[in-house]
Design a protein around this motif. Structure first.
Motif, PDB file in Angstrom:
ATOM      1  N   LYS A  78     -17.926   4.045  13.325  1.00 34.22           N
ATOM      2  CA  LYS A  78     -17.645   5.245  14.128  1.00 34.22           C
ATOM      3  C   LYS A  78     -18.922   5.822  14.726  1.00 34.22           C
ATOM      4  CE  LYS A  78     -13.160   5.321  13.729  1.00 34.22           C
ATOM      5  NZ  LYS A  78     -12.303   5.095  14.894  1.00 34.22           N
ATOM      6  N   ASP A 134      -0.176  -1.911  20.330  1.00 38.31           N
ATOM      7  CA  ASP A 134      -0.357  -1.963  18.879  1.00 38.31           C
ATOM      8  C   ASP A 134      -0.108  -3.396  18.417  1.00 38.31           C
ATOM      9  OD1 ASP A 134      -0.407  -1.227  15.997  1.00 38.31           O
ATOM     10  OD2 ASP A 134      -0.204   0.813  16.762  1.00 38.31           O
ATOM     11  N   ILE A 163      -7.487  15.175   9.670  1.00 33.69           N
ATOM     12  CA  ILE A 163      -6.258  15.310  10.460  1.00 33.69           C
ATOM     13  C   ILE A 163      -5.070  14.902   9.577  1.00 33.69           C
ATOM     14  CG2 ILE A 163      -5.044  14.544  12.564  1.00 33.69           C
ATOM     15  CD1 ILE A 163      -7.665  16.096  13.151  1.00 33.69           C
ATOM     16  N   VAL A 219     -11.920   7.184  20.112  1.00 33.33           N
ATOM     17  CA  VAL A 219     -11.763   8.037  18.931  1.00 33.33           C
ATOM     18  C   VAL A 219     -12.826   7.639  17.910  1.00 33.33           C
ATOM     19  CG1 VAL A 219     -10.232   8.812  17.106  1.00 33.33           C
ATOM     20  CG2 VAL A 219      -9.310   8.292  19.368  1.00 33.33           C
ATOM     21  N   ALA A 220     -13.753   8.541  17.654  1.00 34.50           N
ATOM     22  CA  ALA A 220     -14.782   8.311  16.637  1.00 34.50           C
ATOM     23  C   ALA A 220     -14.327   9.000  15.352  1.00 34.50           C
ATOM     24  CB  ALA A 220     -16.114   8.850  17.132  1.00 34.50           C
ATOM     25  N   ASN A 251      -7.964   4.217  20.562  1.00 32.23           N
ATOM     26  CA  ASN A 251      -7.613   4.968  19.355  1.00 32.23           C
ATOM     27  C   ASN A 251      -7.463   4.070  18.128  1.00 32.23           C
ATOM     28  OD1 ASN A 251      -6.111   7.114  17.659  1.00 32.23           O
ATOM     29  ND2 ASN A 251      -4.618   5.447  17.889  1.00 32.23           N
ATOM     30  N   ASP A 295      -3.063  -7.556  19.383  1.00 27.77           N
ATOM     31  CA  ASP A 295      -4.157  -7.238  18.459  1.00 27.77           C
ATOM     32  C   ASP A 295      -5.402  -7.045  19.327  1.00 27.77           C
ATOM     33  OD1 ASP A 295      -6.342  -7.333  16.763  1.00 27.77           O
ATOM     34  OD2 ASP A 295      -5.365  -8.733  15.373  1.00 27.77           O
ATOM     35  N   ILE A 296      -5.977  -5.839  19.309  1.00 33.09           N
ATOM     36  CA  ILE A 296      -7.086  -5.560  20.238  1.00 33.09           C
ATOM     37  C   ILE A 296      -8.343  -6.356  19.902  1.00 33.09           C
ATOM     38  CG2 ILE A 296      -6.374  -3.236  20.961  1.00 33.09           C
ATOM     39  CD1 ILE A 296      -8.676  -2.313  18.885  1.00 33.09           C
ATOM     40  N   TYR A 347     -16.930   1.967   7.680  1.00 32.89           N
ATOM     41  CA  TYR A 347     -16.204   2.809   8.652  1.00 32.89           C
ATOM     42  C   TYR A 347     -17.174   3.744   9.380  1.00 32.89           C
ATOM     43  CZ  TYR A 347     -12.634   6.198  10.216  1.00 32.89           C
ATOM     44  OH  TYR A 347     -11.829   7.023  10.956  1.00 32.89           O
ATOM     45  N   THR A 392      -4.340  10.206   5.898  1.00 33.68           N
ATOM     46  CA  THR A 392      -4.889  11.233   5.003  1.00 33.68           C
ATOM     47  C   THR A 392      -3.873  11.664   3.946  1.00 33.68           C
ATOM     48  OG1 THR A 392      -4.366  12.846   6.731  1.00 33.68           O
ATOM     49  CG2 THR A 392      -6.642  12.168   6.561  1.00 33.68           C
ATOM     50  N   THR A 426      -2.312  13.013   8.780  1.00 37.41           N
ATOM     51  CA  THR A 426      -1.616  11.785   9.187  1.00 37.41           C
ATOM     52  C   THR A 426      -1.226  10.996   7.935  1.00 37.41           C
ATOM     53  OG1 THR A 426      -3.634  10.470   9.224  1.00 37.41           O
ATOM     54  CG2 THR A 426      -3.005  11.536  11.292  1.00 37.41           C
ATOM     55  N   ARG A 459       1.901   4.869  15.798  1.00 33.55           N
ATOM     56  CA  ARG A 459       2.080   5.971  14.838  1.00 33.55           C
ATOM     57  C   ARG A 459       0.864   6.896  14.864  1.00 33.55           C
ATOM     58  NH1 ARG A 459       0.874   3.057   8.988  1.00 33.55           N
ATOM     59  NH2 ARG A 459      -1.375   3.317   9.110  1.00 33.55           N
ATOM     60  N   ILE A 486      -2.143   9.416  15.086  1.00 29.24           N
ATOM     61  CA  ILE A 486      -2.836  10.075  16.196  1.00 29.24           C
ATOM     62  C   ILE A 486      -2.513   9.378  17.523  1.00 29.24           C
ATOM     63  CG2 ILE A 486      -5.131  10.600  17.120  1.00 29.24           C
ATOM     64  CD1 ILE A 486      -6.082  10.940  14.183  1.00 29.24           C
ATOM     65  N   GLY A 499     -12.022  15.462  12.521  1.00 28.40           N
ATOM     66  CA  GLY A 499     -12.349  15.688  11.112  1.00 28.40           C
ATOM     67  C   GLY A 499     -11.136  15.321  10.288  1.00 28.40           C
ATOM     68  N   GLY A 513      -3.303   1.448  19.440  1.00 31.99           N
ATOM     69  CA  GLY A 513      -2.893   1.985  18.133  1.00 31.99           C
ATOM     70  C   GLY A 513      -1.878   3.095  18.291  1.00 31.99           C
TER      71      GLY A 513
HETATM   72  P1  NAI Z   1      -3.182   5.048  11.525  1.00 31.80           P
HETATM   73  O1  NAI Z   1      -3.610   4.005  10.550  1.00 31.80           O
HETATM   74  O2  NAI Z   1      -2.042   5.943  11.169  1.00 31.80           O
HETATM   75  O3  NAI Z   1      -2.867   4.375  12.944  1.00 31.80           O
HETATM   76  C1  NAI Z   1      -3.705   3.408  13.520  1.00 31.80           C
HETATM   77  C2  NAI Z   1      -2.888   2.520  14.429  1.00 31.80           C
HETATM   78  O4  NAI Z   1      -3.772   1.528  14.962  1.00 31.80           O
HETATM   79  C3  NAI Z   1      -1.768   1.801  13.670  1.00 31.80           C
HETATM   80  O5  NAI Z   1      -0.553   1.899  14.367  1.00 31.80           O
HETATM   81  C4  NAI Z   1      -2.280   0.359  13.619  1.00 31.80           C
HETATM   82  O6  NAI Z   1      -1.239  -0.613  13.599  1.00 31.80           O
HETATM   83  C5  NAI Z   1      -3.110   0.287  14.895  1.00 31.80           C
HETATM   84  N1  NAI Z   1      -4.083  -0.820  14.825  1.00 31.80           N
HETATM   85  C6  NAI Z   1      -4.915  -1.104  13.801  1.00 31.80           C
HETATM   86  N2  NAI Z   1      -5.595  -2.240  14.078  1.00 31.80           N
HETATM   87  C7  NAI Z   1      -5.189  -2.662  15.299  1.00 31.80           C
HETATM   88  C8  NAI Z   1      -5.517  -3.770  16.117  1.00 31.80           C
HETATM   89  N3  NAI Z   1      -6.403  -4.699  15.715  1.00 31.80           N
HETATM   90  N4  NAI Z   1      -4.916  -3.887  17.321  1.00 31.80           N
HETATM   91  C9  NAI Z   1      -4.010  -2.974  17.730  1.00 31.80           C
HETATM   92  N5  NAI Z   1      -3.656  -1.904  16.992  1.00 31.80           N
HETATM   93  C10 NAI Z   1      -4.221  -1.758  15.783  1.00 31.80           C
HETATM   94  O7  NAI Z   1      -4.499   5.916  11.827  1.00 31.80           O
HETATM   95  P2  NAI Z   1      -4.660   7.394  12.409  1.00 31.80           P
HETATM   96  O8  NAI Z   1      -4.896   8.313  11.287  1.00 31.80           O
HETATM   97  O9  NAI Z   1      -3.599   7.697  13.382  1.00 31.80           O
HETATM   98  O10 NAI Z   1      -6.061   7.227  13.156  1.00 31.80           O
HETATM   99  C11 NAI Z   1      -6.184   6.898  14.542  1.00 31.80           C
HETATM  100  C12 NAI Z   1      -7.661   6.878  14.900  1.00 31.80           C
HETATM  101  O11 NAI Z   1      -8.263   8.117  14.523  1.00 31.80           O
HETATM  102  C13 NAI Z   1      -8.442   5.803  14.171  1.00 31.80           C
HETATM  103  O12 NAI Z   1      -9.431   5.282  15.029  1.00 31.80           O
HETATM  104  C14 NAI Z   1      -9.081   6.562  13.015  1.00 31.80           C
HETATM  105  O13 NAI Z   1     -10.242   5.916  12.562  1.00 31.80           O
HETATM  106  C15 NAI Z   1      -9.388   7.887  13.692  1.00 31.80           C
HETATM  107  N6  NAI Z   1      -9.565   9.011  12.787  1.00 31.80           N
HETATM  108  C16 NAI Z   1      -8.552   9.488  11.988  1.00 31.80           C
HETATM  109  C17 NAI Z   1      -8.746  10.584  11.181  1.00 31.80           C
HETATM  110  C18 NAI Z   1      -7.680  11.163  10.308  1.00 31.80           C
HETATM  111  O14 NAI Z   1      -7.952  12.164   9.629  1.00 31.80           O
HETATM  112  N7  NAI Z   1      -6.474  10.632  10.303  1.00 31.80           N
HETATM  113  C19 NAI Z   1     -10.047  11.269  11.129  1.00 31.80           C
HETATM  114  C20 NAI Z   1     -11.040  10.698  11.992  1.00 31.80           C
HETATM  115  C21 NAI Z   1     -10.786   9.619  12.801  1.00 31.80           C
END
Ligand code: NAI
Length: 446
Positions: A356, A237, A385, A337-338, A287, A260-261, A352, A390, A387, A216, A218, A383, A213
């Motif tokens: 997690k 990704d 973040i 990443v939880a 992630n 695709d993971i 979700y 959010t 992005t 973009r 995190i 918590g 992931g």
């Molecule tokens: P995001 O949606 O901006 O990025 C996630 C990335 O994972 C995307 O590039 C997407 O294409 C990729 N992805 C999704 N499904 C996939 C798959 N099947 N195979 C390969 N890649 C795949 O999300 P963000 O905000 O960057 O979050 C990253 C991690 O952090 C996630 O696990 C999310 O649950 C976790 N998280 C985020 C929080 C936040 O506040 N943004 C808070 C807590 C956890």
């Protein structure tokens, strides 16, 4: 993603208006930059045990300004309170009140760190009470500190000394700007394993790391941070994010793997790519994750299964492939990443949060299996973040989410990345099966 309010109230007129109206006044946090001093200001090491003495000697060997006794009205960068020999609750008062008298001298973004032992293993109810007391003390203190200062604790089970590599590395992590958004947390160092790096600026030199992931958010921040710390990157990704993925891969001089993971063969594809392109594989960061929010009454098969499939089932399958591979045997590291949603629950996120919480369960159960190969697996639970995910939350809800923590602001993707880089390092070899929250001590979920 920026938090304009924090910028506005951090100086000048904005600060005065916020103060007069009693509005939250989040501080601009001191975040790590290469070459930055570990801490700004002297470090007061308190505690009468051998552990306190040994830690003070280590800090001195890093050329830090160390005090064993407070100097009145001197601004402090950090207080380290070593309480590794508590026998009963009455032993808490002296060290705690002695530290209390220096609290007003803490500089902005200062650190308060306890070093103590977990209640399990105390041997007596009285010892357990004292040790558990540190938990409540520290978490409350974290809520009292201001101006970007944080309080965190290191727990050392019997047999693990304050100078074991991972205890020292954890101390360094908590002191530094790398832990800016970690607050009110305890990190357990379970063994004396681990090796401190020869260069603290490049703790991942020579390592090959996979980040899923990574196109973009995190994931991209994790890629940049691991690269900065010396790792060679494989970025994964979905094909639809291919252009962004290539952009991040170019930036960090890594290779991109469109995958695709949740595919059955994802683990093998990752191993093959890393080994063919880079010769070996040392670190995997799970992630990639998705949300498909709905109240449970409106939940359907597709929303439930897609989230469980990407967020847990894929990780389980990839981990199985990694542990079966001869290419993942040299002090391997997995970091997942939880989310704090998996700890406290969140309305509209039963799927979700189940996924997690599941990640934390799988990390705990996988830890002994990986230890068998000299490896570790840990989770980081972010918590709120800042992005794209959010940024889509409606403004009022977003404001509530970001202010409801002790630092009164959302974290940056880099804050999560810093914790992951630390857990992925050789120095963290004694930390296994834990969850480290990066949430500014979110009031949700304690
Ligand atoms: P995001 O949606 O901006 O990025 C996630 C990335 O994972 C995307 O590039 C997407 O294409 C990729 N992805 C999704 N499904 C996939 C798959 N099947 N195979 C390969 N890649 C795949 O999300 P963000 O905000 O960057 O979050 C990253 C991690 O952090 C996630 O696990 C999310 O649950 C976790 N998280 C985020 C929080 C936040 O506040 N943004 C808070 C807590 C956890």
């Amino acid at each position: 993603m920026t938090d304009k309010y924090t910028q506005l109230v951090s100086h000048g007129l904005g600060r005065n208006v916020a103060r007069k109206l009693g509005l939250p006044q989040p501080a601009l946090l001191r975040r790590y930059k290469p070459g930055q001093a570990l801490i700004s200001g002297p470090i007061l090491v308190q505690g009468a045990s051998a552990g306190a003495e040994e830690l003070a000697a280590i800090l001195l060997s890093w050329d830090l300004d160390v005090r064993r006794h407070a100097v009145p009205r001197e601004k402090l960068g950090a207080i380290i309170l070593v309480m590794d020999e508590l026998a009963g609750p009455e032993d808490l008062e002296k060290p705690v009140l002695s530290a209390a008298s220096s609290l007003r001298d803490l500089a902005p973004s200062a650190r308060f760190i306890t070093v103590s032992r977990p209640a399990d293993g105390a041997g007596t109810p009285s010892g357990a009470a004292a040790r558990q007391g540190v938990d409540g003390f520290l978490r409350s203190l974290a809520k009292e500190l201001r101006a970007g200062a944080t309080a965190n604790g290191i727990l050392l089970p019997e047999g693990v000394s304050a100078t074991s590599p991972s205890a020292v590395a954890a101390l360094r992590f908590f002191l530094s700007g790398r832990s800016a958004f970690v607050d009110g947390q305890f990190l357990t160092v379970s063994t004396a394993e681990g090796r401190l790096p020869s260069d603290f600026e490049k703790p991942l030199a020579g390592k090959v790391a996979v980040v899923t992931g990574a196109a973009r958010g995190i994931g991209a921040a994790i890629a940049r941070t691991l690269y900065r710390d010396g790792a060679t990157l494989v970025l994964v990704d979905v094909p639809a994010a291919g252009d962004h993925l290539a952009g991040v891969a170019n930036e960090v001089h890594g290779t991109a793997l469109q995958l695709d993971i949740s595919r059955e063969d994802a683990g093998q594809r990752i191993i093959d790519h890393a080994v063919q392109r880079h010769g070996h594989l040392d670190i995997v960061v799970h992630n990639a994750g998705i949300t498909r929010d709905k109240l449970l009454a409106n939940m359907d098969h597709s929303r439930w299964s897609s989230v469980l499939n990407v967020n847990i089932a894929a990780q389980l399958r990839i981990n199985q492939a990694l542990m079966a591979s001869e290419h993942f045997r040299d002090s391997p590291r997995i970091v997942s990443v939880a989310s704090t949603s998996g700890i406290a629950g969140n309305r509209g996120q039963t799927n979700y949060a189940a996924s997690k919480a599941g990640v934390m369960g799988l990390v705990r159960a996988t830890a002994p299996l990986l230890a068998h190969h000299g490896g570790t697996i840990n989770a980081v639970a972010p918590g709120f973040i800042e992005t794209e995910m959010t940024a889509r939350i409606p403004l009022a809800l977003r404001e509530v989410g970001r202010r409801l923590n002790s630092l009164q602001q959302g974290g940056q993707p880099a804050d999560v990345a810093e914790a992951i880089a630390f857990l992925a390092s050789d120095a963290a070899g004694g930390i296994n099966g834990t969850v480290l929250r990066v949430c500014g001590q979110n009031v949700v979920g304690a």
